[in-house]
Scaffold this motif. Sequence first.
Motif, short mmCIF file in Angstrom:
data_model
loop_
_atom_site.label_atom_id
_atom_site.label_comp_id
_atom_site.label_asym_id
_atom_site.label_seq_id
_atom_site.Cartn_x
_atom_site.Cartn_y
_atom_site.Cartn_z
N LEU A 143 5.43 67.16 -40.27
CA LEU A 143 6.25 66.13 -39.85
C LEU A 143 5.90 65.42 -39.71
O LEU A 143 6.38 63.69 -39.41
CB LEU A 143 6.07 66.82 -37.65
CG LEU A 143 6.12 68.28 -37.92
CD1 LEU A 143 6.23 68.20 -36.17
CD2 LEU A 143 8.81 68.25 -37.78
N ASN A 147 4.66 61.63 -36.51
CA ASN A 147 5.47 62.92 -34.50
C ASN A 147 3.96 63.65 -34.42
O ASN A 147 4.55 64.13 -33.16
CB ASN A 147 6.49 64.16 -35.71
CG ASN A 147 8.19 63.62 -36.05
OD1 ASN A 147 8.34 62.32 -34.84
ND2 ASN A 147 8.18 63.32 -36.96
N ARG A 174 7.11 65.68 -27.90
CA ARG A 174 7.98 64.92 -29.33
C ARG A 174 9.83 65.83 -28.52
O ARG A 174 9.57 66.80 -28.97
CB ARG A 174 7.59 65.29 -30.28
CG ARG A 174 8.63 65.46 -31.92
CD ARG A 174 7.38 65.40 -32.94
NE ARG A 174 9.00 65.62 -34.36
CZ ARG A 174 9.38 66.44 -34.35
NH1 ARG A 174 9.08 67.33 -33.73
NH2 ARG A 174 10.23 66.10 -35.11
N LYS A 175 10.73 65.00 -29.03
CA LYS A 175 11.92 65.49 -28.93
C LYS A 175 11.72 65.56 -30.76
O LYS A 175 12.08 64.69 -31.41
CB LYS A 175 13.07 64.56 -28.01
CG LYS A 175 14.03 65.40 -27.83
CD LYS A 175 14.97 64.23 -27.33
CE LYS A 175 14.77 64.74 -26.03
NZ LYS A 175 15.80 63.57 -25.18
N ASP A 176 12.20 66.80 -31.19
CA ASP A 176 13.15 67.38 -32.41
C ASP A 176 14.45 66.93 -32.94
O ASP A 176 15.16 66.69 -32.34
CB ASP A 176 12.73 68.06 -32.58
CG ASP A 176 12.94 69.11 -32.28
OD1 ASP A 176 14.65 68.99 -32.11
OD2 ASP A 176 12.87 70.40 -32.65
N ASP A 177 15.10 66.23 -34.17
CA ASP A 177 16.49 66.33 -33.99
C ASP A 177 17.68 66.81 -33.51
O ASP A 177 18.71 66.72 -33.49
CB ASP A 177 16.54 66.63 -35.88
CG ASP A 177 15.88 66.08 -37.05
OD1 ASP A 177 14.96 64.75 -36.21
OD2 ASP A 177 15.23 65.85 -38.16
N SER A 178 16.79 68.59 -33.18
CA SER A 178 17.76 69.05 -32.54
C SER A 178 18.10 68.86 -30.95
O SER A 178 18.96 69.30 -30.28
CB SER A 178 17.48 70.60 -32.98
OG SER A 178 16.37 70.72 -31.77
N GLY A 179 17.10 67.92 -30.89
CA GLY A 179 16.69 67.46 -28.94
C GLY A 179 15.50 68.48 -28.57
O GLY A 179 15.87 68.11 -27.35
N ASP A 180 15.37 69.99 -28.64
CA ASP A 180 14.25 70.21 -28.09
C ASP A 180 13.08 69.52 -28.60
O ASP A 180 13.01 68.87 -28.91
CB ASP A 180 14.27 71.50 -29.17
CG ASP A 180 15.31 72.74 -28.85
OD1 ASP A 180 15.74 72.49 -27.91
OD2 ASP A 180 15.88 73.70 -29.56
N ASN A 212 18.49 68.83 -49.61
CA ASN A 212 19.53 67.30 -49.39
C ASN A 212 18.77 67.22 -51.25
O ASN A 212 19.66 66.00 -50.98
CB ASN A 212 18.25 66.37 -48.38
CG ASN A 212 18.42 67.24 -47.23
OD1 ASN A 212 19.17 68.27 -46.49
ND2 ASN A 212 17.22 67.08 -46.31
#
Lengths: 496, 496
Positions: free
Chosen positions: B212, B216, B225-231, B328
């Motif tokens: 991270l 983060n 912390r809010k992660d990329d998925s919004g969790d 990626n």
Amino acid sequence: MAKLKKQPRPKAETPKGFRDYFGYELIQRQRLLNDISEVYQLYGFSALESSAVETVEALGKFLPDIDRPNEGVFAWEEDDTWLALRYDLTAPLARVYAQFRNDLPNPYRRYSMGPVWRNEKPGLGRYRQFYQCDADTVGSSNLAADVEICTLLCDALEAAGINRGDYIVKVNNRKILNGVMEVAGLLKPNDVDYKIHERGIVLRAIDKLDRLGVRNISELLGNGRKDDSGDFTKGANLSEEQIKIILSFVQSKGSTGAKTIGNLTDLVKGSAVGLVGVNELETILELNESQGYMSDRVYLDPSVVRGLGYYTGPVYEAELTFQVLDENGSKRSFGSVAGGGRYDDLIKRFTGQEVPATGISIGVDRIMAALAANDDQPTSPIGPVVVTVMDKSMLASYQNIASELRSAGIPAEVYMGNPKNFGNQLKYADKRNSPIAIIEGSEEVGKGVIQLKDLLLGSEIAKGATLEQWKSQPAQTEVLRDNLVAEVRKILNRDR
Amino acid sequence: MAKLKKQPRPKAETPKGFRDYFGYELIQRQRLLNDISEVYQLYGFSALESSAVETVEALGKFLPDIDRPNEGVFAWEEDDTWLALRYDLTAPLARVYAQFRNDLPNPYRRYSMGPVWRNEKPGLGRYRQFYQCDADTVGSSNLAADVEICTLLCDALEAAGINRGDYIVKVNNRKILNGVMEVAGLLKPNDVDYKIHERGIVLRAIDKLDRLGVRNISELLGNGRKDDSGDFTKGANLSEEQIKIILSFVQSKGSTGAKTIGNLTDLVKGSAVGLVGVNELETILELNESQGYMSDRVYLDPSVVRGLGYYTGPVYEAELTFQVLDENGSKRSFGSVAGGGRYDDLIKRFTGQEVPATGISIGVDRIMAALAANDDQPTSPIGPVVVTVMDKSMLASYQNIASELRSAGIPAEVYMGNPKNFGNQLKYADKRNSPIAIIEGSEEVGKGVIQLKDLLLGSEIAKGATLEQWKSQPAQTEVLRDNLVAEVRKILNRDR
């Protein structure tokens, strides 16, 4: 961890019916699995390890009307799906084949080995986790595939260390049983559900024949049976006449294979499926013989039916014939170590299309027990050379000794316990069945030597002696430090 | 089976997060496990396979106040006892040692390999069942035991096929982290429960640093912390000052080991436990170096803490340093493949007496993935010789051919599918990566010959050609039936 301290101490126990395996036993099992899988590979089977966890739905072992999974499996609910530990390697194979059938060769010939789990009443020598080692051919309806399973089984047992003459592969055919059921009025050709409950009881009863004997089996076919513990098992409630037909089937073995075939033919007269079964059985025995697997290795036994529900044709069971002593000290033959058969409908459950399949499962723990029972003088394996700690400040030197031995392929370790009590170090080496304890103090370093204590010789001499006496035995030699590996090898080679 | 036909068809799928392993992958894994366990044995560790199923109580992973087992394990209730699949091999070792401590050598040095199960969110390359291969020394508080674990880990990785220079073993000490916690006011020496919740969050946050990054992590140390998925993940709610202390700890790596030690000493000044940790760390690095495991293989990294709660002292983590492409397409280093540490309190849970212990766990699937990523030209393994079926009546002769080859140690099989379409037989042989198809008809028998079709040569020639063209390639030879084995060997040896 801190919070846990306030809780009552957990019990240090495996769950009921489970066990651990230690050291030599595991090395032996790995050797056994290697030997068997080498035979499987020679026959062209390729390896598969399916997931230990399956959906209960895929395993196909569940009661139709309630959402609790069937007894017999360990199951739990996870995100609205019932999962279970596999209870064998065949049901998962059916799932794997259905899932990957477009990518797999056809026929798909695979072997698998690994633990399976059954939620059964544990008992003496009966565990809830045990090892199986399977080979199956999926996608072939050819009886040659069944014959091959029989010869493969013989070859695998011999590779596992079971001598020819000490095993027998018994062959039968479920279609004959179906024929007998028709004759007894328990099955109708066009009504698969007819008396399915009674037929289940009959199947399980016959499967127990070896263990329970004819009298108890007729009780199970009739009104039921109370066992020694007082537990009552409901019977199939067959008539006298029906019981007679079933019993004459399981007792139809004649003095030769041909005579047995004759008896079976008489018995299923009038049943189309029964006669097909007899023909298949005859062909299988003929093909086995044409490949040199005669009746001293593969023979017909009408009492073999196998307990699992999914078999549809030929069934096989390997039995070890040598005598062992049971828990009461009486002699009995060792019994079944492998079983299998043809299961043409198992994959159809998933695909809707018929995919014939046949295979065998070897009970690895059973074979291990048989080999152990046959081994008059089980020898403990030799442990590592133990480098003792005379002087804590010399640790680096001790590590170098161990490291030199390891580089020469000799298992070795520096004693890692509290070095204060030298007697404990020797006791440790003894418990590890260590062949040699190495001793080096500052005096030895000064002279460029080390002491090798020959522990196996020492323990030979010391039978009955006290630890003090044993320590004074002359089995200790001073050797040049530079000759470490060669001198250690000299002792190891003598002990072999 | 009959009843099941009326049910909707089961889905042919592994449960979510589970997978199957096929053929070559399994052979490779077995080879890998053999290579690693050989090193473990050379170091004097003996084998243990504990039960796959444990009581939840023995595993020690449960919430204190409710009777539902903790997330993270697969658990179910059986006869009033909560059972679970083991989530690692260390917790079961603690149970085994406590259960059998009177019979086991002391110290007890054991290795274990096998699947473990975690009830975690599955993801790309993350499965709920995976293989571990562990070595542990129980009953030694000696730092030499920790050093040995580091050298053992290096040797095991090299035996597994990871080149020196491609891996690094990072070492740290939980006592230093405890010292930092004291300095930051998150731990009091005589109050183990003080801010235990916050410390748990800090530990898990640091363990994610690699993945991270610092920014983060400071969010996780702060308000969350809010992660990329919004969790959203709740933070430890530390003050700016506290966050600064924690971050300076994980970033305290200097240009040399000595400088890092200096930084750490400054950081934990005033904490007794912290200074003990720094001393232990220094000793471990010195002893490693004295055995030739210099900082190109074993080095100090203050950011390594390991996520598991039971570690009490030295912790280790092996990382593979070569670059791979991520999903990626960007380059990143392969990352962690093994981890471990000292866990002096885990056995005390059962026995009430302190039993020090230290060990390492190698992630077998991770190593497999690393070897695959490093392997430019993965070659399919050669399959069995396939004896084709030209004439169904000649089956016995075909079986004899296969049997002769097997006796010579050459994997061989008779085609078991429907023999009508000869093209299917060749397609099958192709899919099995079979080196040779053997063809025998009545004409060949008359002349005492057989045909050997060289499939690997054929498929070389046929690159881009149609099956029809391929069949007409000259890669087929007529040889004397009596010379079968020798002629087959000739082709096999050429292909190698």
